[in-house]
Design a protein around this motif. Structure first.
Motif, PDB file in Angstrom:
ATOM      1  N   VAL A 154      -8.601   1.978   1.565  1.00 30.43           N
ATOM      2  CA  VAL A 154      -8.686   1.419  -0.267  1.00 30.43           C
ATOM      3  C   VAL A 154      -7.793  -0.029   0.905  1.00 30.43           C
ATOM      4  O   VAL A 154      -8.067  -1.146   0.309  1.00 30.43           O
ATOM      5  N   SER A 193      -2.523  14.147  -3.943  1.00 22.03           N
ATOM      6  CA  SER A 193      -3.779  14.414  -5.178  1.00 22.03           C
ATOM      7  C   SER A 193      -3.788  15.955  -5.188  1.00 22.03           C
ATOM      8  O   SER A 193      -4.521  16.110  -4.218  1.00 22.03           O
ATOM      9  N   SER A 210      -8.496   3.003  -5.970  1.00 20.81           N
ATOM     10  CA  SER A 210      -7.840   3.843  -4.504  1.00 20.81           C
ATOM     11  C   SER A 210      -9.157   4.472  -3.867  1.00 20.81           C
ATOM     12  O   SER A 210     -10.455   4.230  -4.451  1.00 20.81           O
ATOM     13  N   TRP A 211      -8.628   5.162  -3.140  1.00 21.17           N
ATOM     14  CA  TRP A 211      -9.339   5.440  -1.957  1.00 21.17           C
ATOM     15  C   TRP A 211      -8.931   7.081  -1.749  1.00 21.17           C
ATOM     16  O   TRP A 211      -7.437   7.475  -1.498  1.00 21.17           O
ATOM     17  N   TYR A 243       1.504  -1.471  -0.433  1.00 24.75           N
ATOM     18  CA  TYR A 243       0.149  -0.335   0.049  1.00 24.75           C
ATOM     19  C   TYR A 243       0.561   1.301   0.133  1.00 24.75           C
ATOM     20  O   TYR A 243       1.987   1.304   0.240  1.00 24.75           O
ATOM     21  N   VAL A 283      -4.688  10.372  -1.208  1.00 26.47           N
ATOM     22  CA  VAL A 283      -5.073   9.140  -2.310  1.00 26.47           C
ATOM     23  C   VAL A 283      -3.999   7.379  -2.126  1.00 26.47           C
ATOM     24  O   VAL A 283      -3.048   8.127  -1.666  1.00 26.47           O
ATOM     25  N   LEU A 301      -3.600   3.632  -2.208  1.00 25.95           N
ATOM     26  CA  LEU A 301      -3.346   3.113  -3.261  1.00 25.95           C
ATOM     27  C   LEU A 301      -2.842   1.399  -3.085  1.00 25.95           C
ATOM     28  O   LEU A 301      -2.591   0.990  -2.167  1.00 25.95           O
TER      29      LEU A 301
END
Length: 113
Positions: A49, A19, A36-37, A14, A26, A28
């Motif tokens: 995520v 962003s 993505s979150w 992770y 974000v 990932l």
């Protein structure tokens, strides 16, 4: 104290980054590049995520789909092939010869920087 069995999604790779476009963090996962979150904090992006990946893994298992192997437990040989233009190959061979090292050693050093 009872040891908790670590599930596969706990072993995935992770990362959380900022962003600028979204003005949020974000979260990932390298093994699931399409997921993505977004969240206001790094911690929330990581939690989000991680939870999303866990849900996807459970869904994949429910549907008898193969889940990606975590990069953290994957065995790597240390070898991979890279195709480069002949002129770049020549330039690297010259650099290696001038440095008194093998082309492999030169490439490994350059890649590790």
């Amino acid at each position: 104290m009872v040891a908790r069995k670590t599930d596969i999604y706990d072993k995935y790779t992770y990362r959380v980054t900022w962003s600028e476009e979204d003005s949020e963090y974000v979260g990932l996962c390298a093994e699931f590049p399409s997921l993505s979150w977004l969240a206001e904090s790094r911690e929330a992006a990581l939690r989000g995520v991680s939870k999303l990946v866990a849900e996807v893994v459970e869904d994949m298992r429910h549907n008898n789909e193969a889940t990606p192997e975590p990069l953290a437990v994957k065995q790597f040989s240390g070898k991979f092939m890279v195709r480069i233009p002949p002129e770049v190959h020549r330039q690297l061979a010259i650099q290696a010869a001038e440095a008194g090292v093998s082309l492999n050693r030169l490439a490994s050093t350059k890649l590790s920087r």
